[in-house]
Design an enzyme around this catalytic site. Structure first.
Site, mmCIF file in Angstrom:
data_model
loop_
_atom_site.group_PDB
_atom_site.id
_atom_site.type_symbol
_atom_site.label_atom_id
_atom_site.label_comp_id
_atom_site.label_asym_id
_atom_site.label_seq_id
_atom_site.Cartn_x
_atom_site.Cartn_y
_atom_site.Cartn_z
ATOM 1 N N TYR A 55 43.078 50.269 117.377
ATOM 2 C CA TYR A 55 42.152 51.343 116.834
ATOM 3 C C TYR A 55 40.948 50.564 116.622
ATOM 4 O O TYR A 55 40.703 49.909 115.600
ATOM 5 C CB TYR A 55 42.583 51.739 115.586
ATOM 6 C CG TYR A 55 43.777 52.742 115.698
ATOM 7 C CD1 TYR A 55 44.225 53.270 116.941
ATOM 8 C CD2 TYR A 55 44.325 53.252 114.388
ATOM 9 C CE1 TYR A 55 45.495 53.933 117.141
ATOM 10 C CE2 TYR A 55 45.698 54.189 114.654
ATOM 11 C CZ TYR A 55 46.018 54.656 115.944
ATOM 12 O OH TYR A 55 47.028 55.522 116.031
ATOM 13 N N ARG A 210 45.638 67.713 116.494
ATOM 14 C CA ARG A 210 44.443 67.358 116.487
ATOM 15 C C ARG A 210 43.460 68.052 116.093
ATOM 16 O O ARG A 210 42.498 68.241 116.694
ATOM 17 C CB ARG A 210 44.160 66.528 117.883
ATOM 18 C CG ARG A 210 45.060 65.652 118.407
ATOM 19 C CD ARG A 210 44.835 65.117 119.961
ATOM 20 N NE ARG A 210 45.623 64.055 120.254
ATOM 21 C CZ ARG A 210 47.262 64.263 120.496
ATOM 22 N NH1 ARG A 210 47.603 65.532 120.329
ATOM 23 N NH2 ARG A 210 47.609 63.174 120.806
ATOM 24 N N GLY A 211 43.637 68.880 115.178
ATOM 25 C CA GLY A 211 42.709 69.735 114.492
ATOM 26 C C GLY A 211 42.788 71.109 114.825
ATOM 27 O O GLY A 211 42.319 71.919 114.045
#
Length: 329
Positions: A55, A210-211
């Protein structure tokens, strides 16, 4: 609320924190706000922190190390590794091939330990199954790390039922991390039954897709990040999926909760062997997500949700086609 991760695993928070978004995955983030969000999670007793060494090339691990300084014992660190990076759309860096070679794993962990400023990692997980390396060799290397005291538990991610069985025959697997939500239910066919047969816990990532399941996304114009390249957020798929979310919002209002809380509560209601790690970089959303533990879904609620979003109804795949081949391998 804690749950046991796998038959013989540790007790961890039923709702953890996915930290990927704190390192640029979904637009800009504020480091101070991100650190405060992690600190708030630990303060509320939610100890499962999920990260990966790739990440933003280790930035996420370094960020977490700052947040858990002086309170390492309060955090359960879940670290994924083995995902190489490569140029993506528009020149941005994106996922490359996976590497499960024993030498890679035994080297990578020392960089993670240094960045996290700890001498052990709780759950260490190859991000994908490397098709060029027998999974028995990958898991064998992780077993060596367990014996050295560098990791406590071995995990898998995005693995098929066959790969799970091969891995578990080599060394006990504590958890499988895989996408599971109202929108991604394909694991119910053979992967989830395999986990339960073998006593392996499930770490469900992207419980809010993812929202999208939060109801906050109204138009593709609301997206300024990698989601623009995902089929579920494009063209007719976007509009069809938005209609489903609008129906979920109505059910959530009737329950007196937010759509996000309803979606997370649905994942938790699928079994006591499941934990979930919604990602956020803001305290407000963190506290909202954790509030899902207070939402009780009745049989009637679950039936109503399933009537709106039965398995397979979502339009579009999880990832672009070039990434789909790395899943459930």
């Amino acid at each position: 609320m804690n749950r046991t991760l796998g038959t013989n695993g540790p007790a961890v928070s039923a709702v953890g924190l996915g930290c990927m978004g704190m390192s640029g995955a979904y637009g800009q983030s504020d480091e101070n706000e991100s650190i405060a969000t992690i600190e708030r999670a630990l303060e509320l007793g939610h100890n499962f922190l999920d990260t990966a060494d790739y990440y933003l090339l280790g930035h996420n691990e370094e960020l977490i190390s700052r947040a858990i300084a002086g309170k390492r014992d309060k955090a359960f660190l879940s670290v994924k590794t083995g995902q190489l990076v490569a140029p993506g759309p528009g020149g941005a860096m994106g996922p490359g091939p996976s590497c499960g070679h024993p030498n890679f794993l035994k080297n990578a962990i020392f960089y993670s330990l240094r960045r996290l400023k700890t001498d052990y990692i709780d759950l260490y997980t190859p991000a994908r199954v490397d098709p060029t390396i027998p999974i028995e060799e990958t898991i064998g290397a992780l077993f060596d790390l367990v014996q050295q005291g560098l990791i406590r538990y071995v995990g898998l991610s995005e693995a098929s039922a066959e790969s799970i069985r091969k891995a578990a025959a080599t060394h006990p697997i504590t958890a499988l991390q895989i996408e599971y939500s109202l929108w991604s239910r394909d694991i119910e066919i053979d992967i989830l039954p395999t986990l339960r047969e073998l006593g392996i816990g499930l770490v469900a990532y992207a419980p809010l897709s993812r929202g999208f399941l939060s109801g906050a996304i109204k138009s593709p114009d609301d997206l300024k990040d990698s989601r623009l390249h995902m089929p579920r957020y494009q063209g007719e798929n976007f509009q069809k999926n938005l209609e489903l979310v609008e129906k979920i919002k109505v059910l959530a209002a009737e329950k007196g909760c937010t759509p996000s809380q309803l979606a997370i509560a649905w994942v938790l209601a699928q079994g006591d062997d499941i934990i979930t790690i919604p990602g956020t970089k803001r305290i407000t959303y963190l506290e909202e997500n954790f509030g899902s533990e207070n939402v009780t879904l009745t049989c009637e609620d679950l039936q109503a949700i399933d009537a709106i979003m039965p398995a397979g109804i979502v339009s579009g795949t999880r990832y672009p086609e070039r990434f789909m081949t790395a899943l459930n391998r």
